[in-house]
Design a protein around this motif. Structure first.
Motif, mmCIF file in Angstrom:
data_model
loop_
_atom_site.group_PDB
_atom_site.id
_atom_site.type_symbol
_atom_site.label_atom_id
_atom_site.label_comp_id
_atom_site.label_asym_id
_atom_site.label_seq_id
_atom_site.Cartn_x
_atom_site.Cartn_y
_atom_site.Cartn_z
ATOM 1 N N THR B 89 -18.613 24.175 99.479
ATOM 2 C CA THR B 89 -18.778 25.625 99.513
ATOM 3 C C THR B 89 -17.948 26.242 98.387
ATOM 4 O OG1 THR B 89 -18.999 27.471 101.100
ATOM 5 C CG2 THR B 89 -16.883 26.350 101.055
ATOM 6 N N PRO B 90 -18.324 27.441 97.922
ATOM 7 C CA PRO B 90 -17.518 28.072 96.867
ATOM 8 C C PRO B 90 -16.137 28.470 97.388
ATOM 9 C CG PRO B 90 -19.673 29.150 97.080
ATOM 10 C CD PRO B 90 -19.517 28.255 98.259
ATOM 11 N N ALA B 91 -15.153 28.426 96.480
ATOM 12 C CA ALA B 91 -13.782 28.776 96.861
ATOM 13 C C ALA B 91 -13.549 30.283 96.749
ATOM 14 C CB ALA B 91 -12.778 28.008 96.002
ATOM 15 N N GLY B 92 -14.400 31.064 97.413
ATOM 16 C CA GLY B 92 -14.144 32.502 97.535
ATOM 17 C C GLY B 92 -13.342 32.739 98.797
ATOM 18 N N THR B 93 -13.109 34.007 99.144
ATOM 19 C CA THR B 93 -12.295 34.226 100.346
ATOM 20 C C THR B 93 -13.029 33.757 101.609
ATOM 21 O OG1 THR B 93 -13.038 36.554 100.395
ATOM 22 C CG2 THR B 93 -10.863 36.109 99.471
ATOM 23 N N MET B 94 -14.364 33.681 101.573
ATOM 24 C CA MET B 94 -15.082 33.187 102.743
ATOM 25 C C MET B 94 -14.872 31.675 102.901
ATOM 26 S SD MET B 94 -19.187 33.193 103.302
ATOM 27 C CE MET B 94 -19.830 31.741 104.102
ATOM 28 N N GLY B 95 -15.109 30.931 101.835
ATOM 29 C CA GLY B 95 -14.954 29.481 101.887
ATOM 30 C C GLY B 95 -13.519 29.064 102.172
ATOM 31 N N LYS B 96 -12.577 29.751 101.533
ATOM 32 C CA LYS B 96 -11.168 29.423 101.754
ATOM 33 C C LYS B 96 -10.777 29.663 103.206
ATOM 34 C CE LYS B 96 -9.380 30.550 97.168
ATOM 35 N NZ LYS B 96 -8.654 31.586 96.420
ATOM 36 N N ASN B 97 -11.474 30.590 103.842
ATOM 37 C CA ASN B 97 -11.139 30.964 105.217
ATOM 38 C C ASN B 97 -11.608 29.912 106.222
ATOM 39 O OD1 ASN B 97 -10.095 32.823 107.126
ATOM 40 N ND2 ASN B 97 -12.141 33.660 107.467
ATOM 41 N N PHE B 98 -12.887 29.503 106.140
ATOM 42 C CA PHE B 98 -13.395 28.627 107.215
ATOM 43 C C PHE B 98 -13.315 27.142 106.893
ATOM 44 C CE2 PHE B 98 -17.348 26.627 105.986
ATOM 45 C CZ PHE B 98 -17.750 27.357 104.892
ATOM 46 N N MET B 99 -13.387 26.787 105.586
ATOM 47 C CA MET B 99 -13.569 25.369 105.243
ATOM 48 C C MET B 99 -12.407 24.467 105.676
ATOM 49 S SD MET B 99 -16.162 23.719 104.023
ATOM 50 C CE MET B 99 -16.949 22.805 102.687
ATOM 51 N N PRO B 100 -11.139 24.899 105.534
ATOM 52 C CA PRO B 100 -10.054 24.009 105.982
ATOM 53 C C PRO B 100 -10.122 23.710 107.486
ATOM 54 C CG PRO B 100 -9.190 25.735 104.548
ATOM 55 C CD PRO B 100 -10.609 26.116 104.884
ATOM 56 N N ARG B 101 -10.700 24.615 108.271
ATOM 57 C CA ARG B 101 -10.862 24.337 109.707
ATOM 58 C C ARG B 101 -11.826 23.175 109.890
ATOM 59 N NH1 ARG B 101 -9.209 29.088 113.343
ATOM 60 N NH2 ARG B 101 -9.895 27.681 114.997
ATOM 61 N N VAL B 102 -12.878 23.154 109.068
ATOM 62 C CA VAL B 102 -13.854 22.067 109.144
ATOM 63 C C VAL B 102 -13.172 20.753 108.791
ATOM 64 C CG1 VAL B 102 -15.978 21.156 108.138
ATOM 65 C CG2 VAL B 102 -15.762 23.627 108.560
ATOM 66 N N ALA B 103 -12.410 20.775 107.694
ATOM 67 C CA ALA B 103 -11.722 19.558 107.253
ATOM 68 C C ALA B 103 -10.780 19.045 108.345
ATOM 69 C CB ALA B 103 -10.950 19.832 105.956
ATOM 70 N N ALA B 104 -10.022 19.951 108.955
ATOM 71 C CA ALA B 104 -9.069 19.533 109.986
ATOM 72 C C ALA B 104 -9.800 18.928 111.178
ATOM 73 C CB ALA B 104 -8.214 20.722 110.426
ATOM 74 N N ALA B 105 -10.925 19.545 111.576
ATOM 75 C CA ALA B 105 -11.664 19.038 112.725
ATOM 76 C C ALA B 105 -12.221 17.641 112.445
ATOM 77 C CB ALA B 105 -12.801 19.992 113.081
ATOM 78 N N LEU B 106 -12.579 17.390 111.189
ATOM 79 C CA LEU B 106 -13.136 16.087 110.815
ATOM 80 C C LEU B 106 -12.038 15.097 110.431
ATOM 81 C CD1 LEU B 106 -16.099 17.357 108.565
ATOM 82 C CD2 LEU B 106 -16.204 16.631 110.967
ATOM 83 N N ASP B 107 -10.791 15.549 110.469
ATOM 84 C CA ASP B 107 -9.639 14.743 110.057
ATOM 85 C C ASP B 107 -9.787 14.254 108.610
ATOM 86 O OD1 ASP B 107 -7.111 13.693 110.465
ATOM 87 O OD2 ASP B 107 -7.894 11.724 111.038
ATOM 88 N N VAL B 108 -10.087 15.197 107.745
ATOM 89 C CA VAL B 108 -10.336 14.919 106.332
ATOM 90 C C VAL B 108 -9.438 15.830 105.491
ATOM 91 C CG1 VAL B 108 -12.066 15.334 104.520
ATOM 92 C CG2 VAL B 108 -12.741 14.210 106.638
ATOM 93 N N ALA B 109 -8.926 15.327 104.373
ATOM 94 C CA ALA B 109 -8.180 16.181 103.444
ATOM 95 C C ALA B 109 -9.189 16.984 102.633
ATOM 96 C CB ALA B 109 -7.321 15.339 102.513
ATOM 97 N N GLN B 110 -9.066 18.301 102.643
ATOM 98 C CA GLN B 110 -9.975 19.108 101.829
ATOM 99 C C GLN B 110 -9.574 19.024 100.356
ATOM 100 O OE1 GLN B 110 -11.104 23.188 103.027
ATOM 101 N NE2 GLN B 110 -10.253 23.858 101.087
ATOM 102 N N VAL B 111 -10.569 18.961 99.486
ATOM 103 C CA VAL B 111 -10.319 19.103 98.054
ATOM 104 C C VAL B 111 -10.580 20.575 97.731
ATOM 105 C CG1 VAL B 111 -11.024 18.416 95.735
ATOM 106 C CG2 VAL B 111 -11.029 16.727 97.594
ATOM 107 N N SER B 112 -9.512 21.303 97.377
ATOM 108 C CA SER B 112 -9.642 22.742 97.135
ATOM 109 C C SER B 112 -9.924 23.039 95.667
ATOM 110 C CB SER B 112 -8.350 23.474 97.519
ATOM 111 O OG SER B 112 -8.184 23.538 98.914
ATOM 112 N N GLU B 113 -10.851 23.955 95.423
ATOM 113 C CA GLU B 113 -11.123 24.489 94.076
ATOM 114 C C GLU B 113 -11.401 23.422 93.036
ATOM 115 O OE1 GLU B 113 -8.911 28.715 94.256
ATOM 116 O OE2 GLU B 113 -10.163 28.038 92.620
#
Ligand SMILES: Cc1cc2nc3c(=O)[nH]c(=O)nc-3n(C[C@H](O)[C@H](O)[C@H](O)COP(=O)(O)OP(=O)(O)OC[C@H]3O[C@@H](n4cnc5c(N)ncnc54)[C@H](O)[C@@H]3O)c2cc1C
Lengths: 248, 310
Positions: B89-113
């Motif tokens: 997803t794009p690293a706008g304020t929307m993506g930055k807001n929800f995406m880390p929750r997805v990563a945490a739930a999947l037990d995955v390190a997010q790659v940001s930006e």
């Protein structure tokens, strides 16, 4: 209401970091370190909640090397009540930090966790959101205003198109943006007082969290350099130059 | 397996950043699916279906997704994650807001930006306000990635004809609720996709004075940006801020007026094609990244520029 404020020790925001000659990372030896500026804003917000009589206790937590005690002391000098340091020397990843904070939250039972919206070293902007997910809590990221209510907290958020206000059920996680407040400088008497405040020393093993990184850094390099430009003498010269480039 | 792109959208508009995310997703090599979530957002799904290279569009049209609340949106994405190897997803304020929750739930390190997808496991991303670029390799089975839109070309918005498939709302505890928003409506181009941007700094001195920047912008059909100092001082709204912690922009032409060039500001604009700086201090660091520098008082230079562009 109890507030937990996680803080990170990072390279000071005024330092222009240099990439190491062997491209393994950035030069951290003899570089000034400070509290992540967004975390300072988070501490300030928590302390203001305490001064307003809304919060009863502010606990400052850090995950990092022994020197991160100084970072916690900064938070205590600003008005935090006590600290917890989870000592860990290597680089931390947001996911592992969020797992540690979840375990600490389980012991401390805070109503609110306030942290910075991003750390200015890895620029990840993940920890607060991950923590909220792991705890099953609500989140208010990029906050520029925080107004606690009865079992709820209203958060005004800085978003791409402007501002948005949402209401969170507590317990909740809030991440601080730049315009939430202007952090205070700790006074000398408060710095002295902070020296006597308690900091509990812990390790990741105490919480059973595996810190093994999921991302390995293969290489760190300088961004592409911009070609040196030219100085123009006047507005007419500027317009002529831009027209020649087809930019106007 | 396929790649899921979570669109950045309002209920009636697909944001251009989504097109960049589709290009980034194609680097993984699988089919690209796009998730459009919102309320009354079916027209946006139709728009997404036309993006060249998109194989399928998932439409989650429900009041629960009206304002993109992180808890609801992440629950939806998590429920779909099984079918995908990569989530982008794009690293706008929307993506930055929800995406880390997805990563945490999947037990995955997010790659940001991410600014480059080197291969399916390897990414380049800026660190330290863009003063260094790290190449990171992920050992996680699933990849959760936010991408910097300015670093990827936009996929063509026409040419595709993907099927639109509805997906049901996912039950999630109502932990947060929307109260209000103050969006800054403007006829000017969007800062994150404009070809020309004129930004003003602290030197403008007041909201009234800032109008000279806006007038010049209107003459050039440009977007208006600002430094943090100008936003903090209340000259312009928060969403004008360009920089490490504001918007990342890369227009064809960026004109910085009365901005000193702090590293945090440079982080947001130094990938612009042509940079012009107008500053009365010849030592200002902004000149080190400028293609054209003019040492002048902005209150003389900007009106003069407006006149000469005429
Ligand atoms: C955690 C953190 C995050 C930050 N994030 C951002 C960010 O995202 N974006 C950002 O911009 N900043 C950010 N900053 C702030 C940044 O460090 C600078 O403070 C800020 O960019 C300065 O804004 P400025 O250049 O407008 O002001 P100043 O640095 O005060 O510069 C004003 C300039 O105007 C010039 N000037 C004055 N009068 C005139 C005149 N009449 N004509 C022409 N020139 C004139 C001066 O010579 C000077 O160079 C951040 C800081 C921190 C700590």
């Amino acid at each position: 209401m109890k507030v937990l404020v996680p803080v990170k020790r990072v390279v000071d925001y005024n330092v222009k970091v240099r990439v190491k000659a062997d491209n393994s990372g950035v030069e951290l030896a003899n570089v000034k370190m400070s509290m992540n500026p967004f975390d300072e804003i988070a501490v300030e917000e928590a302390v203001r909640l305490k001064e307003a009589g809304t919060a009863t206790e502010v606990v400052v937590v850090s995950i990092g090397p022994k020197q991160a005690q100084e970072t916690i002391r900064t938070g205590l000098a600003m008005g935090g009540d006590r600290g917890i340091l989870v000592e860990y020397d290597a680089e931390t990843e947001p996911l592992a930090v969020a797992k540690l904070l979840k375990a600490i939250a389980a012991e401390e039972n805070p109503d609110l966790v306030v942290l910075g919206k991003q750390a200015i070293d890895d620029d990840c902007s993940q920890t607060g959101q991950m923590l909220a997910q792991l705890l099953g809590w609500s989140q208010g990221t990029f906050a520029s205003k925080v107004t606690p209510g009865d079992g709820t907290v209203d958060v005004t958020r800085e978003i791409d198109g402007g501002l948005e206000t949402i209401q969170l059920k507590m317990p909740a996680v809030v991440t601080a943006d730049l315009r939430l407040n202007e952090p205070r400088y700790a006074s000398l008497p408060n710095i002295m007082k902070a020296k006597k405040k308690e900091i509990a020393m812990k390790t990741p093993a105490d919480y059973g969290v595996d810190m093994t990184p999921r991302l390995s850094t293969e290489r760190v390099e300088e961004p592409p350099e911009r070609q040196a430009g030219v100085m123009v003498e006047s507005v007419s010269d500027l317009v002529a130059a831009l027209k020649e480039k087809g930019a106007l | 397996m396929a790649v899921l792109v979570i669109a950045e959208n309002t209920n009636d508009e697909l944001k251009d950043a989504t097109l960049s995310a589709v290009t980034a997703a194609q680097a993984f090599g699988g089919d690209v699916h796009v998730l459009v979530a919102g309320s009354g957002c079916a027209p946006v799904a139709d728009q997404a279906a036309k993006i060249a290279g998109v194989a399928k569009v998932l439409l989650a049209d429900d009041p629960a997704y009206d304002h993109g609340l992180a808890e609801a949106l992440s629950a939806l994405v998590i429920s779909l994650a099984d079918g995908y190897d990569q989530l982008v997803t794009p690293a706008g304020t929307m993506g930055k807001n929800f995406m880390p929750r997805v990563a945490a739930a999947l037990d995955v390190a997010q790659v940001s930006e991410a600014v480059e997808i080197v291969d399916a496991n390897t990414f380049k991303r800026p660190i330290y306000a863009g003063n260094a670029i790290a190449t990171v390799k992920s050992s996680d089975a699933k990849k959760v990635v936010t991408i910097r839109p300015t670093s990827f070309d936009k996929a063509p918005g026409e040419g595709g004809s993907a099927a639109v498939e509805p997906v049901a709302k996912v039950d999630a505890p109502a932990l947060s609720s929307f109260i209000s928003q103050e969006l800054n409506e403007s006829d000017r181009p969007d800062l994150s996709s404009a070809d020309v941007i004129i930004s003003g700094g602290r030197a403008l001195g007041s909201a009234e004075n800032f109008e000279i920047i806006e007038r010049l912008a209107d003459k050039l059909g440009a977007a208006v940006g600002a430094s943090r100092a100008a936003v903090d001082a209340g000259f312009v709204p928060n969403d004008y801020q360009v920089g490490q912690t504001g918007k990342i922009v890369a227009p064809k032409l960026y004109i910085a007026v009365g901005i000193s060039g702090a590293i945090q500001h440079l982080a947001g604009m130094k990938d612009s094609k042509i940079i012009v700086a107008i500053n009365k201090d010849e030592e200002a660091p902004i000149f080190q990244v400028a293609d054209y520098g003019l040492v002048a008082d902005l209150f003389e230079a900007v009106p003069e520029l407006e006149k000469q562009i005429g």
